[in-house]
Design a protein around this motif. Structure first.
Motif, PDB file in Angstrom:
ATOM      1  N   PHE A 177       0.824  -1.209   0.000  1.00 59.52           N
ATOM      2  CA  PHE A 177       0.000   0.000   0.000  1.00 59.52           C
ATOM      3  C   PHE A 177       0.860   1.261   0.000  1.00 59.52           C
ATOM      4  CE2 PHE A 177      -2.241   3.342   2.381  1.00 59.52           C
ATOM      5  CZ  PHE A 177      -3.326   3.521   1.531  1.00 59.52           C
ATOM      6  N   PHE A 178       1.961   1.252   0.745  1.00 58.15           N
ATOM      7  CA  PHE A 178       2.860   2.405   0.765  1.00 58.15           C
ATOM      8  C   PHE A 178       3.415   2.669  -0.628  1.00 58.15           C
ATOM      9  CE2 PHE A 178       7.266   4.006   1.189  1.00 58.15           C
ATOM     10  CZ  PHE A 178       6.992   5.242   1.753  1.00 58.15           C
ATOM     11  N   PHE A 179       3.858   1.611  -1.300  1.00 55.19           N
ATOM     12  CA  PHE A 179       4.380   1.775  -2.661  1.00 55.19           C
ATOM     13  C   PHE A 179       3.278   2.220  -3.616  1.00 55.19           C
ATOM     14  CE2 PHE A 179       7.638  -1.300  -1.082  1.00 55.19           C
ATOM     15  CZ  PHE A 179       8.727  -0.467  -1.234  1.00 55.19           C
ATOM     16  N   LEU A 180       2.060   1.706  -3.401  1.00 55.84           N
ATOM     17  CA  LEU A 180       0.935   2.103  -4.247  1.00 55.84           C
ATOM     18  C   LEU A 180       0.662   3.599  -4.134  1.00 55.84           C
ATOM     19  CD1 LEU A 180      -1.422   1.273  -6.105  1.00 55.84           C
ATOM     20  CD2 LEU A 180      -2.762   0.789  -4.033  1.00 55.84           C
ATOM     21  N   CYS A 181       0.693   4.106  -2.905  1.00 59.35           N
ATOM     22  CA  CYS A 181       0.455   5.537  -2.698  1.00 59.35           C
ATOM     23  C   CYS A 181       1.482   6.401  -3.433  1.00 59.35           C
ATOM     24  CB  CYS A 181       0.480   5.869  -1.203  1.00 59.35           C
ATOM     25  SG  CYS A 181      -0.951   5.284  -0.281  1.00 59.35           S
ATOM     26  N   LEU A 182       2.700   5.887  -3.564  1.00 63.22           N
ATOM     27  CA  LEU A 182       3.756   6.662  -4.231  1.00 63.22           C
ATOM     28  C   LEU A 182       3.467   6.895  -5.711  1.00 63.22           C
ATOM     29  CD1 LEU A 182       6.957   5.094  -2.600  1.00 63.22           C
ATOM     30  CD2 LEU A 182       5.982   7.359  -2.169  1.00 63.22           C
TER      31      LEU A 182
ATOM     32  N   TRP B 144       2.787  12.096   1.847  1.00 66.22           N
ATOM     33  CA  TRP B 144       1.401  11.657   1.868  1.00 66.22           C
ATOM     34  C   TRP B 144       1.288  10.134   1.786  1.00 66.22           C
ATOM     35  CZ3 TRP B 144      -2.591  14.075   3.626  1.00 66.22           C
ATOM     36  CH2 TRP B 144      -2.591  15.477   3.652  1.00 66.22           C
ATOM     37  N   ALA B 145       2.259   9.477   1.168  1.00 65.94           N
ATOM     38  CA  ALA B 145       2.265   8.010   1.166  1.00 65.94           C
ATOM     39  C   ALA B 145       2.445   7.483   2.588  1.00 65.94           C
ATOM     40  CB  ALA B 145       3.376   7.486   0.261  1.00 65.94           C
ATOM     41  N   LEU B 146       3.323   8.156   3.344  1.00 67.32           N
ATOM     42  CA  LEU B 146       3.528   7.775   4.741  1.00 67.32           C
ATOM     43  C   LEU B 146       2.267   8.047   5.564  1.00 67.32           C
ATOM     44  CD1 LEU B 146       5.903   6.640   6.419  1.00 67.32           C
ATOM     45  CD2 LEU B 146       6.371   8.985   7.155  1.00 67.32           C
ATOM     46  N   ALA B 147       1.616   9.184   5.309  1.00 65.63           N
ATOM     47  CA  ALA B 147       0.366   9.493   5.995  1.00 65.63           C
ATOM     48  C   ALA B 147      -0.696   8.447   5.660  1.00 65.63           C
ATOM     49  CB  ALA B 147      -0.122  10.887   5.613  1.00 65.63           C
ATOM     50  N   GLY B 148      -0.785   8.059   4.382  1.00 59.33           N
ATOM     51  CA  GLY B 148      -1.740   7.035   3.985  1.00 59.33           C
ATOM     52  C   GLY B 148      -1.494   5.714   4.694  1.00 59.33           C
ATOM     53  N   LEU B 149      -0.219   5.362   4.851  1.00 55.72           N
ATOM     54  CA  LEU B 149       0.131   4.133   5.566  1.00 55.72           C
ATOM     55  C   LEU B 149      -0.341   4.201   7.014  1.00 55.72           C
ATOM     56  CD1 LEU B 149       1.637   1.416   5.577  1.00 55.72           C
ATOM     57  CD2 LEU B 149       3.726   2.677   6.124  1.00 55.72           C
TER      58      LEU B 149
ATOM     59  N   VAL C  19     -14.934  11.723  -3.556  1.00 57.94           N
ATOM     60  CA  VAL C  19     -14.628  12.970  -4.262  1.00 57.94           C
ATOM     61  C   VAL C  19     -13.304  12.835  -5.009  1.00 57.94           C
ATOM     62  CG1 VAL C  19     -14.163  15.437  -4.007  1.00 57.94           C
ATOM     63  CG2 VAL C  19     -15.925  14.349  -2.588  1.00 57.94           C
ATOM     64  N   GLY C  20     -12.304  12.213  -4.364  1.00 54.06           N
ATOM     65  CA  GLY C  20     -11.007  12.020  -4.997  1.00 54.06           C
ATOM     66  C   GLY C  20     -11.100  11.170  -6.247  1.00 54.06           C
TER      67      GLY C  20
ATOM     68  N   ALA D 166      -7.255   7.448  -2.830  1.00 52.89           N
ATOM     69  CA  ALA D 166      -7.934   8.583  -3.462  1.00 52.89           C
ATOM     70  C   ALA D 166      -7.982   9.789  -2.531  1.00 52.89           C
ATOM     71  CB  ALA D 166      -9.348   8.171  -3.879  1.00 52.89           C
ATOM     72  N   SER D 167      -8.095   9.535  -1.232  1.00 50.70           N
ATOM     73  CA  SER D 167      -8.162  10.631  -0.255  1.00 50.70           C
ATOM     74  C   SER D 167      -6.840  11.373  -0.148  1.00 50.70           C
ATOM     75  CB  SER D 167      -8.573  10.080   1.122  1.00 50.70           C
ATOM     76  OG  SER D 167      -9.874   9.535   1.100  1.00 50.70           O
ATOM     77  N   VAL D 168      -5.731  10.635  -0.048  1.00 49.36           N
ATOM     78  CA  VAL D 168      -4.436  11.311   0.090  1.00 49.36           C
ATOM     79  C   VAL D 168      -4.083  12.037  -1.208  1.00 49.36           C
ATOM     80  CG1 VAL D 168      -3.589   9.792   1.920  1.00 49.36           C
ATOM     81  CG2 VAL D 168      -3.170   9.170  -0.464  1.00 49.36           C
ATOM     82  N   TRP D 169      -4.486  11.484  -2.343  1.00 50.59           N
ATOM     83  CA  TRP D 169      -4.268  12.174  -3.628  1.00 50.59           C
ATOM     84  C   TRP D 169      -5.002  13.507  -3.639  1.00 50.59           C
ATOM     85  CZ3 TRP D 169      -7.760  13.650  -7.442  1.00 50.59           C
ATOM     86  CH2 TRP D 169      -7.213  14.031  -8.672  1.00 50.59           C
ATOM     87  N   LEU D 170      -6.257  13.501  -3.146  1.00 48.45           N
ATOM     88  CA  LEU D 170      -7.047  14.731  -3.123  1.00 48.45           C
ATOM     89  C   LEU D 170      -6.502  15.732  -2.105  1.00 48.45           C
ATOM     90  CD1 LEU D 170      -9.545  16.351  -3.998  1.00 48.45           C
ATOM     91  CD2 LEU D 170     -10.850  15.107  -2.246  1.00 48.45           C
ATOM     92  N   MET D 171      -6.108  15.232  -0.923  1.00 46.70           N
ATOM     93  CA  MET D 171      -5.583  16.129   0.113  1.00 46.70           C
ATOM     94  C   MET D 171      -4.315  16.837  -0.349  1.00 46.70           C
ATOM     95  SD  MET D 171      -6.068  13.883   3.581  1.00 46.70           S
ATOM     96  CE  MET D 171      -7.672  13.254   4.076  1.00 46.70           C
ATOM     97  N   GLN D 172      -3.427  16.083  -0.983  1.00 46.48           N
ATOM     98  CA  GLN D 172      -2.206  16.713  -1.480  1.00 46.48           C
ATOM     99  C   GLN D 172      -2.533  17.760  -2.528  1.00 46.48           C
ATOM    100  OE1 GLN D 172       1.707  14.609  -2.530  1.00 46.48           O
ATOM    101  NE2 GLN D 172       0.821  14.956  -4.553  1.00 46.48           N
TER     102      GLN D 172
END
Length: 572
Positions: free
Chosen positions: A124-129, A136-141, A297-298, A351-357
């Motif tokens: 999941f961490f790599f996916l967020c990247l 934000w990947a770390l936050a998502g984790l 929304v994201g 999708a949330s961390v993508w939108l937040m960033q």
């Protein structure tokens, strides 16, 4: 001091810092989960998976062949033909469990889900990247590590964590393949997606989603024909193998274990209308929390942007159809329905961390502030709920682990053990004892026949067709005497017959079977102090004409609330 301060300021700007931090988060999450670990399974779904794994590991079969009319058969096993019983569940997860059991020991199967959960967090961490910055990947984790339903099911013994593992790593291989224009990585991603239906049939929708997106990309010239063929080949290899398995087992490649029961789950608009509100409220309260609405929304914005349209489309086609499908099932929404949507929780967070960033803009201080704020909110909500949920599982599993340890010390392999279903579910994966369900001697409306109007919701307690034929016209002492006689016949000359029950239950049985049989009390088994609560599974009322469960669920009866139970030998 200034040099030390400068070092700490520079650390977050170094890529290695985030990977080290991610590794430490995953390690601490594993240790956190293992604090609530006890080597046992306490659910009927787990019994279906783990017993199938034992059968695969020991004799290479995915079906059960009862050796006696008193033999315990789990709630998700159904008669097919020629004395063969198949579980409703797909064979993929049991194959993984069987592989681990074959090279180690049956008990190590309990650790498969915790390990898969840690690997899922890494994936999941790599996916967020692929969507966000390292921050934000770390936050998502950190968000996912705090999700209560995710943490609960790490120790639940079902296949939903396994699906999440194949999903997040399959997405990683696909996105790596897209970056490098690599047919081999697309093939690997396809393999991961193609294996998901072999873990849970319903999640075949994920593989279909991938096939649609790759075909759209090919039709618009975004990927080559070679990549299209590689991705589809990866999907089809495990799917074709599963279809062959179904053809051999059930007579048709499209049939599954869910086709065997009298009434299989079905989809309908009326059920969707009834269940949708419950699923949405659970997604907010127990599933993805705040990341459910933010993630929606994201996802909408993601597919509206050219740079992320295909990634967003794939996530949408994974999340939306599967959610609508499970909302439309005939079984009403209950406290555990969120398990069906567990693999979609990481996608809402992505999708949330993508939108937040995106909303935070380019200022680092704003990004850090928003990320820290949401981490605090998520952990304040998620960690206490996770602890509560995992503590309940620990309480039940400690009872079963304590019982198993005492049985191993006082009995031998091949001995007949008469006990309740909740205990047999865990013991069945060992394959050491001949297990018989004590409740067959105390028939109620759920034992030898199903009450009218409830057949959709209550599986028969007596799943063995031969048992129903033999005992359906017996009652009282005649039933008990026949049951005990069949237990001794099954034990043979070289093994003994034991009963594991509350002392009052044993005393009642002793009165009924004298003078042909006697009871010798052998071992008092103290139960952990945490066993204070009798587990219920009431569920909300179902749609009109199909009421939901309203009684205690016997599949979770582990003698909770008692200080001890007794192991006694029956002798002739």
């Amino acid at each position: 001091m200034d040099k030390i301060r400068d070092v700490f300021r520079e650390l977050p700007s170094r890529p290695g810092f985030y990977f080290l931090a991610a590794g430490l988060i995953i390690l601490f999450h594993f240790l956190f989960v293992m604090k609530y670990y006890s080597p046992a399974i306490s659910g009927p779904d787990a019994q279906g998976y783990y017993t199938q794994a034992r059968l695969v590991a020991t004799n290479g079969k995915v079906f059960l062949e009862p050796q006696s009319v008193v033999q315990y058969i789990g709630p998700h096993w159904h008669y097919y033909d020629i004395n063969r019983y198949y579980t409703t569940f797909a064979p993929g997860f049991p194959l993984i469990l069987a592989g681990v059991s074959s090279i180690t020991a049956p008990e190590t199967m309990y650790l498969v889900n915790p390990v898969l959960a840690s690997l899922s967090l890494a994936g999941f961490f790599f996916l967020c990247l692929f969507f966000t910055s390292r921050l934000w990947a770390l936050a998502g984790l950190l968000f996912l590590a705090a999700m209560p339903f995710f943490n609960e099911h790490v120790l639940f013994g079902d296949a939903h964590i396994c699906v999440a593992f194949f999903l997040v790593w399959g997405l990683n291989f696909l996105f790596w393949g897209s970056k490098r224009n690599s047919a081999m990585l697309f093939f690997t991603g396809g393999l991961f997606f193609g294996f998901i239906p072999a873990v849970r049939y319903g999640e075949a929708l994920y593989a279909i989603a991938l096939g649609i997106v790759v075909f759209i990309m090919f039709s618009r010239g975004n990927v080559s024909r070679k990549i299209l063929i590689a991705a589809l080949a990866g999907i089809l290899i495990p799917v074709v193998i599963l279809a062959i398995h179904n053809q051999i087992s059930f007579g048709a490649f499209w049939r599954t274990g869910y086709s065997i029961p009298v009434k299989s789950p079905f989809l309908s608009l009326s059920d969707f209308v009834h269940n949708a509100g419950g699923f949405v409220s659970m997604l907010l309260a127990a599933g993805a929390g705040l990341f459910f609405p933010i993630g929606i929304v994201g996802l909408i914005l993601m597919i509206s942007e050219r740079s992320s349209v295909y990634k967003g489309l794939l996530l949408v086609l994974i999340v939306v159809p599967s959610t609508l499908m499970y909302m439309s099932l005939s079984w009403p929404a209950d406290g555990q329905s969120m398990r069906f949507l567990l693999p979609s929780i990481p996608l809402y967070i992505v999708a949330s961390v993508w939108l937040m960033q995106k909303l935070a803009g380019g200022r680092k201080s704003v990004n850090v502030t928003i990320a820290v704020l949401f981490v605090i909110l998520t952990w304040v909500w998620g960690i206490p709920s996770s602890v509560q949920r995992m503590s309940q599982s620990l309480s039940l599993n400690k009872i079963l682990a304590s019982i198993t340890e005492n049985i191993e010390m006082n009995t031998q392999a091949g001995d007949v053990l008469i006990t309740k279903e909740g205990i047999s579910q865990n013991l069945d994966l060992y394959g050491k004892w001949k297990l018989a369900d004590i409740n067959l001697m105390y028939p109620d409306p759920l034992t030898l026949k199903i009450p009218s109007g409830l057949s959709d919701y209550f599986p028969q307690r007596t799943r063995n067709a031969d048992t129903r034929r033999r005992y359906s016209f017996l009652s009282g002492e005649a039933l008990k005497m026949n049951f005990i006689a069949d237990a001794f016949k099954w034990a043979g000359k070289d093994n003994r017959v034991f009963i594991l029950a509350d002392r009052f239950e044993i005393a009642q049985l002793q009165v009924s079977i004298k003078p042909l049989y006697n009871v010798i009390y052998m071992q008092r088994i103290p139960l952990p102090k945490e066993n204070a609560v009798y587990r219920h599974n009431p569920g909300p009322p179902g749609p009109p004409g199909r009421p939901g469960p309203t009684r205690n669920d016997w599949i979770f009866d582990f003698y909770t609330g008692k200080d001890n139970i007794w192991l006694a030998e029956l002798v002739r």
